[in-house]
Every structure is written in C-alpha cells, then in structure tokens.
Design a protein around this motif. Sequence first.
Motif, PDB file in Angstrom:
ATOM      1  N   GLN A  52       7.765  -4.661  -4.126  1.00 40.60           N
ATOM      2  CA  GLN A  52       7.814  -3.216  -4.291  1.00 40.60           C
ATOM      3  C   GLN A  52       7.041  -2.717  -5.512  1.00 40.60           C
ATOM      4  OE1 GLN A  52       9.366  -0.707  -2.313  1.00 40.60           O
ATOM      5  NE2 GLN A  52       9.186  -2.380  -0.845  1.00 40.60           N
TER       6      GLN A  52
ATOM      7  N   PHE B 263       4.589  -0.895  -5.267  1.00 40.75           N
ATOM      8  CA  PHE B 263       4.491   0.492  -4.805  1.00 40.75           C
ATOM      9  C   PHE B 263       5.863   0.839  -4.220  1.00 40.75           C
ATOM     10  CE2 PHE B 263       0.338  -1.436  -4.683  1.00 40.75           C
ATOM     11  CZ  PHE B 263      -0.435  -0.523  -5.378  1.00 40.75           C
TER      12      PHE B 263
ATOM     13  N   TYR C 120       7.193   0.800  -0.459  1.00 41.50           N
ATOM     14  CA  TYR C 120       6.291   0.103   0.460  1.00 41.50           C
ATOM     15  C   TYR C 120       7.080  -0.362   1.678  1.00 41.50           C
ATOM     16  CZ  TYR C 120       3.668  -3.925   2.281  1.00 41.50           C
ATOM     17  OH  TYR C 120       3.049  -4.841   3.094  1.00 41.50           O
TER      18      TYR C 120
ATOM     19  N   ASN D 243      -0.843   5.886   1.923  1.00 48.23           N
ATOM     20  CA  ASN D 243      -1.906   5.031   2.447  1.00 48.23           C
ATOM     21  C   ASN D 243      -1.356   4.336   3.683  1.00 48.23           C
ATOM     22  OD1 ASN D 243      -3.519   3.756  -0.590  1.00 48.23           O
ATOM     23  ND2 ASN D 243      -3.534   5.777   0.305  1.00 48.23           N
TER      24      ASN D 243
ATOM     25  N   HIS E 171       1.016  -1.199   7.336  1.00 46.25           N
ATOM     26  CA  HIS E 171       1.452  -1.178   5.943  1.00 46.25           C
ATOM     27  C   HIS E 171       1.475   0.292   5.532  1.00 46.25           C
ATOM     28  CE1 HIS E 171       0.723  -5.522   5.157  1.00 46.25           C
ATOM     29  NE2 HIS E 171      -0.158  -5.362   6.129  1.00 46.25           N
TER      30      HIS E 171
ATOM     31  N   PHE F 269       2.080   2.627   2.365  1.00 43.03           N
ATOM     32  CA  PHE F 269       2.175   2.603   0.908  1.00 43.03           C
ATOM     33  C   PHE F 269       2.338   4.014   0.359  1.00 43.03           C
ATOM     34  CE2 PHE F 269      -0.245  -1.299   1.699  1.00 43.03           C
ATOM     35  CZ  PHE F 269       0.363  -2.194   0.834  1.00 43.03           C
TER      36      PHE F 269
ATOM     37  N   ARG G 207       1.944   6.355  -2.551  1.00 43.10           N
ATOM     38  CA  ARG G 207       1.112   6.268  -3.748  1.00 43.10           C
ATOM     39  C   ARG G 207       1.488   7.354  -4.744  1.00 43.10           C
ATOM     40  NH1 ARG G 207      -3.593   3.327  -3.291  1.00 43.10           N
ATOM     41  NH2 ARG G 207      -3.388   3.427  -5.562  1.00 43.10           N
TER      42      ARG G 207
ATOM     43  N   ASP H 192      -0.513   4.407 -10.307  1.00 43.07           N
ATOM     44  CA  ASP H 192       0.161   3.209  -9.793  1.00 43.07           C
ATOM     45  C   ASP H 192      -0.739   1.974  -9.757  1.00 43.07           C
ATOM     46  OD1 ASP H 192      -1.383   3.839  -7.553  1.00 43.07           O
ATOM     47  OD2 ASP H 192       0.324   4.210  -6.239  1.00 43.07           O
ATOM     48  N   THR H 193      -2.030   2.167 -10.026  1.00 43.93           N
ATOM     49  CA  THR H 193      -2.968   1.062 -10.188  1.00 43.93           C
ATOM     50  C   THR H 193      -3.808   1.344 -11.438  1.00 43.93           C
ATOM     51  OG1 THR H 193      -4.585   2.146  -8.728  1.00 43.93           O
ATOM     52  CG2 THR H 193      -3.137   0.507  -7.718  1.00 43.93           C
TER      53      THR H 193
ATOM     54  N   VAL I 100      -4.901  -0.052  -2.578  1.00 45.98           N
ATOM     55  CA  VAL I 100      -3.878  -0.920  -3.154  1.00 45.98           C
ATOM     56  C   VAL I 100      -4.379  -2.349  -3.290  1.00 45.98           C
ATOM     57  CG1 VAL I 100      -1.971   0.494  -2.321  1.00 45.98           C
ATOM     58  CG2 VAL I 100      -2.759  -1.425  -0.930  1.00 45.98           C
ATOM     59  N   TRP I 101      -5.276  -2.760  -2.423  1.00 47.86           N
ATOM     60  CA  TRP I 101      -5.735  -4.151  -2.412  1.00 47.86           C
ATOM     61  C   TRP I 101      -6.664  -4.470  -3.572  1.00 47.86           C
ATOM     62  CZ3 TRP I 101      -2.259  -6.232   0.264  1.00 47.86           C
ATOM     63  CH2 TRP I 101      -1.726  -5.593   1.372  1.00 47.86           C
TER      64      TRP I 101
ATOM     65  N   MET J 175       0.678  -7.523  -7.636  1.00 46.25           N
ATOM     66  CA  MET J 175       1.235  -6.863  -6.453  1.00 46.25           C
ATOM     67  C   MET J 175       2.371  -7.663  -5.819  1.00 46.25           C
ATOM     68  SD  MET J 175      -0.936  -5.297  -3.363  1.00 46.25           S
ATOM     69  CE  MET J 175      -0.226  -4.561  -1.943  1.00 46.25           C
TER      70      MET J 175
END
Length: 158
Positions: A37, A39, A42, A86, A100, A102, A104, A108-109, A115-116, A123
Amino acid sequence: MNDNCEICRRIQLIKDGENPYFVAELSTGYVVIGDNQHFRGYTLFLCKQHETELHFLPRDFKEQFLHEMSLAAEAVYNAFHAEKMNYELLGNGDTHVHWHLFPRRDGDTPNPGPVWWLDRNVMFSDDNRPTPDELETMKQALKNALDKVLIEDAQNAK
C-alpha cells in the motif's frame, strides 16, 4: 482455473474464504485490496475469466467487465480520497486479465509520472503491507464506497 496462474490461485483463495484482501464479488470480477500500500487504497479488479487479453473476452462480458472496473475505481477514488486515479491493465507473457487501480496524490512519488517509475524495492517493501487492523479498515471503507456506487449505478440504469 489455470494452476500456473497467480490470479487464478488468488481467486480460488477468495472462493475458499481464505483471501484476507478480498472486498467484493461483482458479476465479472473480484475487488481486492493490494498486498502493498505505498499508494494507499491500491486495489485490483480480477477478471473471473482466465484470459490473457481484454480483446479475448466475449463482447458482452468485456463491456460489463470494463463498466464494473470503472465502478470499482470510482469507489477507490471516493474511499481513499484520491486526487487522481491511474488505471492499468498490464502483463508480460501468459497473464490473467486484471486491473490495477491506483489512487494518486500529489507527492506520492519523488518525480511526477507513472507508479512504475517508483523503485520496486520501495513500492513493494514489506513496510507497505497493511496491518490486519489497517486492512480491515481499508476493506470496510472500500466496501461501503462500492455499495454506494453500485446503488447509484443501478438507479441511473433505470
């Protein structure tokens, strides 16, 4: 069920009442909280049919699957107060179709982007696994939001 498929194995755990991440069953798939988690919120939407590509699904099923995925994403957005969602249907090789979802949030990044782009060690760190109490709270919040979205969708269909 495909014995070599991780998604099929997780669906079987749901059917056996042994998947702690399970939230809800819809007509075309299963809503589950993600194991990690980073994110917060998720979520995955696992297709009931073992297919490797979205376009391999029968048309009516595929349209319902896409609709239900959008409802699950709306519930994730509401339950976890996302700023943006996402949506990703990924795979490499013989993969069972699953989404998936997500939620956002700004920051968060380290750098804006998918996210990848986040370091996989960050992650998927065990530090990102919810405690049993956190998991139950998240599941209940998502279930409540999903129930509300499903009721609204049924009312709008009339």
